[in-house]
Design an enzyme around this catalytic site. Structure first.
Site, PDB file in Angstrom:
ATOM      1  CB  SER A  33      -0.934  -0.030   1.224  1.00 47.01           C
ATOM      2  OG  SER A  33      -1.806   1.076   1.221  1.00 47.01           O
ATOM      3  CE1 TYR A  90      -0.624   5.186  -5.960  1.00 47.41           C
ATOM      4  CE2 TYR A  90      -0.373   6.759  -4.164  1.00 47.41           C
ATOM      5  CZ  TYR A  90       0.051   5.628  -4.839  1.00 47.41           C
ATOM      6  OH  TYR A  90       1.139   4.915  -4.372  1.00 47.41           O
ATOM      7  CE  LYS A 149      -1.505   1.600  -3.886  1.00 53.18           C
ATOM      8  NZ  LYS A 149      -0.515   0.500  -4.066  1.00 53.18           N
TER       9      LYS A 149
END
Length: 303
Positions: free
Chosen positions: A144, A172, A176
């Site tokens: 992550s 984004y 994650k």
């Protein structure tokens, strides 16, 4: 806590698959695993780059990795790659879900998903499911980012987010966050497999410049390359992944990051956000992901 790659035990007889292993964190992860005796599969999108990475790793480690073509933004490619691995092996000990894209201009995967979610989460979700019969009692490391901290949640809409609702950095961060939600839920649903997470802190890789390059923003790409001069090396950035992949005493759901404010340094156990540990949201994301990919890691375990 002090830790170095010298603390990694002998991995002779272990088999590991690392996604995105042609450069950066994936390359460094694969190199150290090879140096400690593991048999390593390099899974990456570009066959020429993968072959070159394999050549370099052979020179550096005196061990020959296996290569598999894998495009995480294409679920058919994920299926083919997993089938190729299954034809070669009857078991895998470690899967490192490392590959990813960051802050790209708006794109869709081959299957119509937003590129960042589709690559970073759905591609790895499908790959894990299709490799689960080989993992049995193995270990899955999901990589992550500390950027997950800026995401407060995720919606089903985000999987197929339209261009009109797209903002590259928030998306984004959501991708994650999805990585960690998946990591925790995998451990709950498949307790025979050790599901752990890692993040590299701020490491100097090509990932930061790849998004601007894809958008044709050459100046922005050069700026990122300059900023990277202040980051830790890709080799150091790979330490949390290596710690997560090899530490024998880790518990289900362990999350590993750098020790110095999660920015750089030796790896240690770190804390995911409350959103990442939201079990209800994780269950929802799992259901959305099963529907999107038509595979379920929890149903793919070989008895």
């Amino acid at each position: 806590m002090t830790w170095s790659t010298a603390d990694i035990p002998d991995l002779t007889g272990q088999r590991a698959l690392v996604t995105g292993a042609t450069s950066g964190l994936g390359y460094e992860t694969a190199k150290v695993l090879l140096q400690h005796g593991a048999e390593v599969v390099l899974a990456a999108r570009n066959p020429e780059k993968t072959a070159e990475a394999a050549r370099r790793l052979t020179v550096e480690t005196h061990r020959v990795p296996i290569t598999v073509e894998l495009d995480l933004a294409d679920l058919a490619s994920v299926q083919r790659a997993a089938a190729e691995v299954a034809d070669r092996y009857d078991a895998l000990d470690v899967l490192v879900n490392n590959a990813g894209v960051m802050a790209t201009p708006y794109r869709q995967t081959m299957d119509g998903f937003e590129l960042q979610i589709g690559t970073n989460h759905l591609g790895h979700f499908a790959l894990t499911a299709r490799l689960m019969p080989l993992l049995r009692k193995g270990r899955v490391v999901t990589v992550s980012s500390f950027m997950h901290k800026s995401a407060s949640g995720i919606r089903e809409l985000d999987l197929r987010l339209p261009a009109s609702g797209y903002s590259k950095w928030p998306q984004y961060s959501r991708s994650k966050l999805a990585n960690l939600l998946f990591m925790f839920e995998l451990g709950r649903r498949v307790p025979s497999v050790l599901s752990v997470g890692a993040h590299p802190g701020y490491a100097s890789t090509h990932l930061q410049a790849a998004g601007p390059e894809l958008a044709g923003a050459k100046l922005q790409a050069r700026i990122w390359q300059g900023i990277n001069l202040f980051a830790q090396s890709a080799a150091a950035g790979a330490w949390p992944s290596l710690y997560a992949a090899t530490r024998p005493d880790l518990q289900q759901g362990a999350y590993v990051g750098p020790s110095f404010f999660e920015y750089r340094g030796a790896p240690k156990l770190v804390q995911a956000t409350r959103a990442a540990q939201n079990a209800e949201l994780a269950r929802e994301l799992w259901a959305w992901s099963v529907e999107a990919t038509d595979v379920d890691p929890a149903l793919s375990v070989r008895s």
